[in-house]
Write an enzyme that holds these catalytic residues in place. Structure first.
Site, PDB file in Angstrom:
ATOM      1  NE  ARG A 115      -0.984   0.075   4.869  1.00  0.00           N
ATOM      2  CZ  ARG A 115      -0.079   0.637   5.641  1.00  0.00           C
ATOM      3  NH1 ARG A 115       0.503   1.759   5.279  1.00  0.00           N
ATOM      4  NH2 ARG A 115       0.277   0.089   6.785  1.00  0.00           N
TER       5      ARG A 115
ATOM      6  CG  HIS B 109      -3.541   0.963   8.713  1.00  0.00           C
ATOM      7  ND1 HIS B 109      -3.743  -0.305   8.241  1.00  0.00           N
ATOM      8  CD2 HIS B 109      -4.454   1.150   9.702  1.00  0.00           C
ATOM      9  CE1 HIS B 109      -4.731  -0.879   8.927  1.00  0.00           C
ATOM     10  NE2 HIS B 109      -5.172  -0.017   9.814  1.00  0.00           N
TER      11      HIS B 109
ATOM     12  CE1 TYR C 274       3.834   1.876   8.234  1.00  0.00           C
ATOM     13  CE2 TYR C 274       3.009   3.331   9.952  1.00  0.00           C
ATOM     14  CZ  TYR C 274       2.816   2.648   8.761  1.00  0.00           C
ATOM     15  OH  TYR C 274       1.619   2.737   8.115  1.00  0.00           O
TER      16      TYR C 274
HETATM   17  C1  LIG Z   1      -8.534  -8.291  16.126  1.00  0.00           C
HETATM   18  C2  LIG Z   1      -8.003  -6.969  15.693  1.00  0.00           C
HETATM   19  N1  LIG Z   1      -6.901  -6.480  16.275  1.00  0.00           N
HETATM   20  C3  LIG Z   1      -6.418  -5.269  15.951  1.00  0.00           C
HETATM   21  C4  LIG Z   1      -7.053  -4.516  15.013  1.00  0.00           C
HETATM   22  C5  LIG Z   1      -6.533  -3.129  14.656  1.00  0.00           C
HETATM   23  N2  LIG Z   1      -5.990  -3.170  13.297  1.00  0.00           N
HETATM   24  C6  LIG Z   1      -6.734  -2.761  12.256  1.00  0.00           C
HETATM   25  S1  LIG Z   1      -5.986  -3.038  10.828  1.00  0.00           S
HETATM   26  C7  LIG Z   1      -4.618  -3.687  11.565  1.00  0.00           C
HETATM   27  C8  LIG Z   1      -3.492  -4.196  10.717  1.00  0.00           C
HETATM   28  C9  LIG Z   1      -3.956  -5.262   9.761  1.00  0.00           C
HETATM   29  O1  LIG Z   1      -2.922  -5.669   8.938  1.00  0.00           O
HETATM   30  P1  LIG Z   1      -3.126  -6.724   7.791  1.00  0.00           P
HETATM   31  O2  LIG Z   1      -3.899  -7.902   8.285  1.00  0.00           O
HETATM   32  O3  LIG Z   1      -1.797  -7.013   7.221  1.00  0.00           O
HETATM   33  O4  LIG Z   1      -4.063  -6.000   6.721  1.00  0.00           O
HETATM   34  P2  LIG Z   1      -3.814  -4.622   5.970  1.00  0.00           P
HETATM   35  O5  LIG Z   1      -4.385  -3.546   6.859  1.00  0.00           O
HETATM   36  O6  LIG Z   1      -2.378  -4.475   5.733  1.00  0.00           O
HETATM   37  O7  LIG Z   1      -4.611  -4.694   4.720  1.00  0.00           O
HETATM   38  C10 LIG Z   1      -4.769  -3.666  12.941  1.00  0.00           C
HETATM   39  C11 LIG Z   1      -3.757  -4.120  13.890  1.00  0.00           C
HETATM   40  C12 LIG Z   1      -8.216  -5.048  14.413  1.00  0.00           C
HETATM   41  N3  LIG Z   1      -8.903  -4.390  13.484  1.00  0.00           N
HETATM   42  N4  LIG Z   1      -8.667  -6.269  14.774  1.00  0.00           N
END
Ligand SMILES: Cc1ncc(C[n+]2csc(CCOP(=O)(O)OP(=O)(O)O)c2C)c(N)n1
Lengths: 326, 361
Positions: free
Chosen positions: B250, B254, B263
């Protein structure tokens, strides 16, 4: 003394605790280089290194489950859960293990850990970022559940929580993370757990609240005092479980009326328990049924509806009027 | 046995080069490009809307268009999509109206409404929680004997959650028609891929669950389309689940509340931008004589008006109806909920008169 926001006070407390006790370590998602999504751990990795401020894989059961092992084996972990709505993948660890290890080992093991969890709504966040499910934890014996309402208490209560040999669920009110500043002493101090604070004394009724709602309730009370000459005793519960019955009962016995305000849904919210205990213990002094002012019994809605879901100033005012006019 | 890392190389080799890919009609190649351009425009407009306070927090997807479009176009209408917050592109391609997606980000319950014939599940916000749902939906398709595949999207961070393991395990054990597509965009908010797993790839994890995993170039829409389409075909034919890991990135934050400069380095972003999926396919289309400046100009105008129309639809919606708070909690509302609804109505009526309604608990 410095003027700090609540989230800065949390940061200060973590720094003090880590300087004082090298067993204290932080673990969670995005808490290192990013300093936490709310910046509560900002600068701590730079000061204490990657072994004490640890970005973990994205797994709440892992964060909380390994914290159990860390705690029984000599560390003082302070795990961060990003939002209350995301603690549920780790809920098993909280209710089956963290809360019970002392009992299940007949005192052989304890899990001194503080699980920091931002909670509450009305920050225009996406869905599931606005939970007030403190009842899940308050309902679980063995846990201490704390929710500060101001920067001074946030620092002192967090340090007391880290000192505690019992596990603490430390709920941080997101909506007031940065809403205002307050004098916060430098250095180490604690605010005792299990003690409510009488924010102001009064004679007509007792109003009980915590976290974000405490300030909003206080605003309404002060307005009513100015307009109507009301005299309300306001109590900040601070520790939600086990809560300070003595302070609450003493106040209600004096005023004869009680109102509880919280952002959690009404059905089986903590207000239900407080109202029931007041009804049992203060029946002879009560002059009105205990009034609960809470969110409606629906899931936290998307943000276009959230201001109607939570107690509004009007609802708090009319709830107080109901308690007074009975 | 071919090792996962070697498969990556093979998959990449299949999709690069100057030859026009065999078996993909020209019209589909052009459609892939058009759709990627459309969602990029949508995405950039959303960021602008958020900055102007016209929608709430938004999760950008720029850089991941090849994954979104490759998956969206590979899905057959009857297939079931299980998306996350970052998958608006795939959702729209699978039938979710653009204005509904905008309404979701605008914090309106109308954004939760999914048209009857659209097989898209509500956006999963808690990470990895949609993966067992996909396994279950695929299981149901198998039990009911219908020709339907469940496709779930997730990030690299999601592979750390227990639900990831659980879903893969169930899908493998019950041999269900599911396709799990990991968009490995290298970060879970600020946490890099290397903090999520000590295994070389995510694809290889499938091995442990008893089905196939492949790693592909997620910046190549043709590679994504081919891999997902083949996995859907295989699942539909009774061949069981597949885990597809698409390497992507991306470019932006985020979400609109995140600051990625904390980061990661700008050089890293630039390296990935050099592999941009839209520029890549655009160049190829021109090389193959399927695209030119005129077509480009026309497309830009089209996507602009399409997105603007959806934004206008989002903004012309009726004001919020407070009654919506109480709808769809149960099939039949409880008496208590109805009382709470009436109390809110009374409160708002009193407020309109400058007064305060009595509190009813
Ligand atoms: C169970 C849970 N823990 C923490 C979060 C907070 N959170 C939202 S997105 C994210 C990162 C997700 O990363 P990834 O699975 O790699 O997906 P991306 O956002 O990169 O598409 C976090 C920690 C959440 N939504 N759900």
């Amino acid at each position: 003394m410095a003027q700090l926001t609540l989230v800065q006070a949390v940061n200060e407390a973590l720094r003090e605790a880590m300087r004082r006790d090298e067993r204290v370590m932080l673990l969670g998602e995005d808490i290192g280089a990013n300093g936490g999504v709310f910046r509560a751990t900002e600068g701590l990795m730079a000061e204490f290194g990657e072994d004490r401020v640890v970005d973990t894989p994205l797994a709440e059961s892992g964060i909380l489950g390994t914290a159990v092992g860390l705690a029984v084996n000599g560390m003082r972990p302070v795990p961060e859960i990003q939002f209350m709505g995301f603690i549920y993948p780790g809920f098993e660890q909280v209710v089956s293990h963290i809360a019970r290890i002392r009992m299940r080992s007949r005192g052989r093991f304890a899990v001194p850990m503080v699980v920091r969890v931002p909670f509450g709504g009305r920050i225009r966040a996406p869905e599931l970022h606005s939970e007030s499910t403190e009842t899940f934890f308050a309902h679980t014996p063995g846990l201490t559940v704390v929710a500060p309402s101001n920067p001074y208490d946030a620092k002192g209560l967090l340090l007391a929580s880290i000192e505690s040999n019992d596990p603490v669920i430390f709920l941080e009110p997101m909506r007031i993370y940065r809403a205002f500043r307050e004098e916060v002493p430098e250095g180490y101090y604690t605010v005792p757990l299990r003690e409510a604070r009488v924010v102001q004394e009064g004679t007509d009724l007792t109003v009980i609240a915590w976290g974000t709602m405490l300030r909003e309730t206080l605003d309404v009370v002060r307005k009513l005092e100015a307009e109507q000459g009301l005299s309300a005793e306001v109590i900040d519960l601070r520790t939600l479980s086990p809560w300070d019955e003595e302070t609450v009962f003493a106040s209600v016995n004096k005023t004869g009326r009680a109102v509880v305000v919280h952002e959690a849904v009404g059905h089986l919210g903590l207000g239900a328990e407080i109202a029931a205990r007041i009804s049992e213990a203060c029946i002879l002094q009560l002059e009105a049924p205990v009034v609960r002012i809470s969110s409606f019994d629906v899931p936290p809605p998307p943000f276009s509806l959230e201001d109607w879901h939570a107690p509004t100033p009007e609802r708090i005012a009319s709830g107080i009027a109901e308690a007074l006019s009975f | 046995m071919v090792k996962p890392a070697e498969r990556v190389v093979q998959a990449a080799a299949a999709s690069t080069g100057h030859e026009k890919p065999a078996g993909i009609p020209d019209a589909l190649l052009v459609e892939m490009y058009r759709q990627m351009v459309l969602i990029r425009r949508f995405d950039r407009r959303c960021i602008g809307l958020q900055r102007a306070g016209r929608i709430g927090t938004y999760a950008p997807m720029e850089g991941q268009e090849a994954c979104q479009v490759g998956v969206g176009l590979a899905l057959r209408p009857q297939d079931f999509l299980f998306p996350t917050y970052r998958d608006s592109g795939a959702m729209m391609l699978h039938g979710m109206p653009m204005d509904k997606v905008l309404l979701f980000w605008n914090g309106r319950v109308e954004g939760y409404e999914i048209p009857e014939a659209v097989n898209v599940f509500p956006v999963a916000v808690p990470i990895a929680t949609q993966l067992p749902h996909a396994a279950g939906a695929a299981w149901a398709a198998k039990l009911r004997g219908v020709d339907q595949v469940a496709v779930a999207l997730f990030g690299d961070g999601a592979s750390s959650e227990g639900d990831f393991h659980t879903a893969m395990n169930f899908a493998g054990v019950f041999h269900v028609p599911a396709v799990f597509v990991c968009q490995n965009n290298q970060y879970a908010i600020s946490v890099p891929y290397r903090r999520q797993t000590a295994s070389e790839t995510i694809a290889q994890k499938a091995e442990a669950y008893g089905f196939e995993g492949i790693r592909i170039d997620g910046c190549d829409v043709i590679a994504v389309y081919r891999a997902v389409q083949a996995a859907i075909e295989k699942a539909a034919a009774g061949g069981g689940p597949t885990l597809v890991e698409a390497l992507t990135y991306r470019y932006g934050a985020h979400t609109t509340s995140d600051d990625p400069t904390k980061y990661r380095k700008p050089e890293e972003v630039e390296e990935w931008r050099a592999r941009d999926p839209i520029a890549k396919l655009g160049g190829q289309l021109r090389e193959w004589g399927l695209w030119d400046d005129e077509a480009e100009e026309q497309l830009q105008q089209e996507v602009d008006s399409q997105v603007s129309t959806a934004i206008a639809a989002m903004e012309s919606i009726e004001p919020v109806n407070p009654d919506d708070l109480f709808l769809h909690i149960y099939e039949t509302p409880t008496p208590r909920l109805l009382k709470q609804r009436d109390a809110l109505r009374a409160e708002l009526a009193a407020k309109a008169q400058g007064g305060i309604a009595p509190w009813r608990s």
